[in-house]
Design a protein around this motif. Structure first.
Motif, PDB file in Angstrom:
ATOM      1  N   THR A 143       0.874  -1.200   0.066  1.00 14.71           N
ATOM      2  CA  THR A 143       0.069   0.118  -0.011  1.00 14.71           C
ATOM      3  C   THR A 143       0.914   1.143  -0.056  1.00 14.71           C
ATOM      4  N   HIS A 144       2.037   1.235   0.600  1.00 10.68           N
ATOM      5  CA  HIS A 144       3.052   2.254   0.505  1.00 10.68           C
ATOM      6  C   HIS A 144       4.186   2.014   0.378  1.00 10.68           C
ATOM      7  N   HIS A 145       5.281   2.822  -0.278  1.00 11.24           N
ATOM      8  CA  HIS A 145       6.733   2.355  -0.546  1.00 11.24           C
ATOM      9  C   HIS A 145       7.535   3.422  -0.437  1.00 11.24           C
ATOM     10  N   LEU A 146       8.246   3.463   0.702  1.00 14.78           N
ATOM     11  CA  LEU A 146       9.236   4.289   1.215  1.00 14.78           C
ATOM     12  C   LEU A 146       8.958   5.861   0.793  1.00 14.78           C
ATOM     13  N   TYR A 147       7.737   6.258   1.210  1.00 13.60           N
ATOM     14  CA  TYR A 147       7.159   7.620   0.687  1.00 13.60           C
ATOM     15  C   TYR A 147       7.981   8.834   1.160  1.00 13.60           C
ATOM     16  N   PHE A 148       8.652   8.559   2.380  1.00 15.10           N
ATOM     17  CA  PHE A 148       9.497   9.717   2.883  1.00 15.10           C
ATOM     18  C   PHE A 148      10.666   9.865   1.786  1.00 15.10           C
ATOM     19  N   LEU A 149      10.975   8.910   1.053  1.00 14.40           N
ATOM     20  CA  LEU A 149      12.162   9.156   0.071  1.00 14.40           C
ATOM     21  C   LEU A 149      11.647   9.380  -1.286  1.00 14.40           C
ATOM     22  N   ALA A 150      10.507   9.926  -1.380  1.00 13.26           N
ATOM     23  CA  ALA A 150      10.183  10.477  -2.829  1.00 13.26           C
ATOM     24  C   ALA A 150      10.850  11.360  -3.381  1.00 13.26           C
TER      25      ALA A 150
END
Length: 801
Positions: free
Chosen positions: A244-251
């Motif tokens: 559902t999410h993938h390392l979103y802080f690293l966008a």
């Protein structure tokens, strides 16, 4: 999950046991019985957790909606019928049609059908495979949905396609891995929420602002943690759904963020709205079609968030910050999309080796994206544009402020750079994960968390570490959320509108007909520095409890203004929990204590005891000073019982900021001088004034206390300060010590009844889950403890023989 009391009681006490034993049974069933068993387990969980009646209502509504989708009429006719039924449900949810018995099921029913129904209808029209009865009902009544109203938008075709599409043990192990990831994120969320996040009004310098921006965005850990937990649980029953999410802080860009954060939502919008729109208007040209389709998707994203808020809360979310947030984000994504369409997007996630230049470039883009989104996120969580602008007013054009911003950005770059570099090295060396190594890693981590969170283990650690672990195992409101909940009793808040807050869960469960006292005939504005007061000679029903006021405007019995000879009269001041908010007229500690004093002291020198309750919801110490001078003195009390609580300083600062923001002048020169020293000027917003006054909180409160004591003693009144904790706020010993010290220095006689609720289940002594005022049991405990403390202090407080 149970050890750390993650999420709500229904999750860790009921739902996880259903999941655990359900998985064990499911594992040993023949494959043809597994999906029907999952459906049975989901329906049983609904009935078991919501109650049989509520569960049947929810299931009945759900079956009706699904049945409409399969009526033997044309597709357009079915859609029209769904819209008519939806309009009827809107009328019920909005309260236009009264059906209060449905309040309990709305959040869950809405979560199951408000988006899933759109996807299902879309797939009925465009899908190739024919849906089955079991798969359809399993899709709508997904097991975790009964305890998680905020739920990922699962795609129906993906739901069916991924069912046991790989080795079952690999799917189960992925589920355990994701549950673990969710648990870790939820614990991290607690740490951020309890210890790192500060309220916007507490931001007083540039470093505070940076801290607020980062931690406010980090609250999203709760949503990603919940989503990982939900999808992980579904894996245990064979649904091999994607992440559902993938390392979103690293966008590294805004389109990259759109791809990484809440992936299910992105896929839903792209499938149902973006691609159909884009291909329908592609004759406009590539760029024009791309811009319009993207803008349309973000408009619908804003609308659907407001739509979602309506179904979960009963009110439509329509605020300027909300609209502006989605508008700006849409513009940034459109710009990014056009740039990528022109130059191509590098698939950085698939690179096996990265040069130093690649790492530096990716780090700068990631840090820049992160910095901008934290600013945007602060806009989204602000109550108004003025509040958001005032938040950034602490940044002054000085070398110190510039240095803090530069150092903060460099630090973010260093952190992201190390993560990206280590990630690229690990990725280039990592082979396909070994099943048993993965299982051992997850199992070992779970065991460590379980033992660390066990009281018998962390109690041996001692010191700050023990306090930290103990607190992280408690499901409570943070200081900021507790303050918002208290304000919500007296103000119509619009700021509780983000699904990253424990407070949202409380608000989502509050019935739509649960009224605040500000919306009843019992309260009226005063158009002076008291702001509001209770209306004399009024009786109302306040959420099931009778609330009556006497001819003097007190929530109390009727008294003569001049006391009879031999009467010991006590003036009682405080906010809502002192007034007896949420309990009936005879259930508050005020009448209970008065009765006990009169019944148990036959040898007393006084013929009668009277406690006059001057408390009004939301009153601060400054307002209680005004009450003492203007309302209590004519009743000639012998003593003043000033009831204090954890947020004494917060209350006086918020009140003073409110008064000064509207240009009011208080008749207390010392307080006005403190405001002048703080730099508060006419025309400032309440948020700006509050931020400036915050460092002077102790001085403001101390000055108020001194004036209360001076007025009391000048009129022959014994000033008694009593600490009575509120049930919204966490209780910290240092707070009690600090406030007790201020009261003693000001000349009060001090009592502490903070132990009144010891050894009690917090939920057993509050009015409701969404209303943390003490109930009748809580007031009874307060009465008992206060009476005993008064006996202990009988030499200083001459109530007894």
């Amino acid at each position: 999950i149970r050890t750390f009391h993650l999420e709500n009681q229904a999750v860790y006490e009921n739902f996880m046991l259903i999941t655990f034993y359900g998985f064990l049974i499911h594992y040993f069933l023949p494959s043809q019985y597994r999906l029907p068993f999952f459906l049975f387990l989901s329906l049983a969980a609904i009935a078991g957790i919501l109650g049989l009646v509520n569960g049947l209502w929810l299931i009945g509504f759900g079956l009706g909606l699904v049945g409409i989708c399969h009526l033997p009429v044309s597709f357009n006719a079915r859609v029209a019928i769904l819209l008519v039924v939806g309009t009827l449900l809107v009328a019920i949810r909005a309260g236009w049609i009264q059906a209060s018995w449905l309040d309990v099921i709305w959040p869950i029913l809405a979560s199951m059908f408000m988006f899933r129904l759109i996807i299902y209808v879309y797939d009925l029209k465009h899908g190739k495979s024919r849906p089955t009865f079991t798969s359809t009902l399993s899709y709508f009544f997904l097991l975790p949905n009964v305890v998680f109203p905020f739920f990922p938008v699962v795609d129906y075709s993906t739901f069916r396609r991924t069912y046991y599409n790989a080795d079952q043990h690999q799917i189960y192990q992925s589920g355990v891995d994701w549950i673990l990831r969710g648990v870790i994120q939820l614990i991290l969320y607690r740490f951020v929420n309890y210890y790192l996040l500060i309220a916007p009004e507490e931001v007083s310098n540039t470093l505070d602002l940076v801290r607020f921006l980062i931690t406010n965005f980090a609250l999203y850990l709760r949503i990603s943690g919940q989503f990982h937990l939900i999808i992980g649980i579904l894996h245990l029953f064979g649904f091999n759904l994607p992440e559902t999410h993938h390392l979103y802080f690293l966008a590294s860009s805004f389109t990259d963020l759109w791809r990484r954060i809440n992936i299910y939502w992105k896929d839903f919008m792209m499938k149902v709205f973006y691609y159909p729109t884009y291909f329908r208007i592609r004759q406009w040209g590539t760029n024009s079609s791309l811009i319009f389709a993207t803008a349309f998707v973000f408009f619908l994203t804003w609308f659907f968030h407001a739509y979602q808020w309506f179904w979960l809360r009963g009110t439509f979310l329509f605020t300027v910050p909300d609209i502006l947030f989605w508008l700006i984000l849409a513009c940034l994504v459109v710009i990014n999309t056009l740039y990528e369409a022109r130059r191509g997007r590098k698939r950085t996630l698939e690179q096996r080796s990265m040069t130093f230049r690649d790492v530096v470039g990716l780090t700068l883009r990631t840090a820049g994206t992160f910095s901008v989104i934290t600013v945007l996120w602060s806009l989204w969580s602000s109550e108004s544009i003025a509040d958001w602008i005032s938040l950034f007013s602490v940044v002054e054009p000085t070398m110190e402020s510039v240095s803090v911003l530069v150092v903060s950005f460099l630090t973010i770059n260093v952190v992201f750079g190390l993560v990206i570099w280590l990630g690229s090295r690990t990725e280039s060396r990592t082979k396909a994960p070994d099943f048993f190594r993965t299982a051992a890693t997850s199992g070992g981590t779970l065991l460590v968390l379980f033992f660390v969170g066990a009281p018998m283990v962390y109690s041996q650690i001692g010191g700050k570490a023990q306090e930290l672990i103990s607190d992280l195992t408690v499901n409570r409101l943070s200081d900021r959320e507790a303050a918002l909940l208290q304000r919500g009793y007296y103000e119509d808040l619009i700021g509780v509108n983000r699904f990253n807050s424990q407070l949202w869960e409380i608000y989502s469960k509050r019935p739509s007909n649960w009224v605040a006292i500000r919306d009843t005939p019992a309260i009226r504005p005063t158009n002076d520095n008291l702001i509001m007061e209770l209306v004399p000679s009024t009786t109302i029903d306040l959420n099931g409890a009778q609330l009556s006021t006497n001819r003097w405007g007190m929530r109390d019995r009727d008294y003569e203004q001049i006391p009879a000879p031999g009467t010991y009269r006590i003036a009682l001041t405080g906010p809502s929990f002192v007034m007896g908010y949420g309990v009936a007229d005879d259930e508050g500690f005020d009448p209970l204590l008065e009765d006990r004093l009169n019944q148990e002291n036959p040898g007393s020198p006084y013929s009668k005891y009277e406690i006059l309750n001057f408390a009004v919801p939301g009153y601060s110490a400054i307002q209680n000073l005004i009450v003492l001078e203007q309302k209590a003195l004519p009743f000639q009390p012998n003593a003043l019982f000033f009831m204090a609580h954890q947020r004494e300083e917060f209350a006086v600062v918020a009140y003073l900021a409110d008064r000064l923001s509207v240009g009011a002048v208080l008749p207390y020169p010392e307080l006005m001088e403190l405001a002048r020293q703080a730099g508060v000027e006419p025309g400032m917003t309440k948020g700006e004034a509050e931020r400036l006054l915050r460092p002077y909180g102790s001085e403001i409160l101390s000055s108020t206390y001194r004036q209360i004591v001076e007025v009391s003693r000048a009129n022959g009144i014994l000033p008694v300060w009593i600490f009575m904790p509120t049930l919204e706020d966490p209780l910290h010993e240092q707070e009690i010590t600090h406030l007790t010290g201020l009261a003693e220095q000001s000349g009060f006689i001090v009592l502490d009844i903070s132990d009144a609720y010891d050894n009690q289940d917090p939920e057993s002594i509050v009015v409701a889950y969404w209303d943390k005022h003490p109930n009748a049991k809580g007031h009874s405990l307060i009465t008992e403890d206060l009476y005993l403390k008064l006996v202990e202090k009988k030499e200083e407080i001459p109530l007894f023989q």
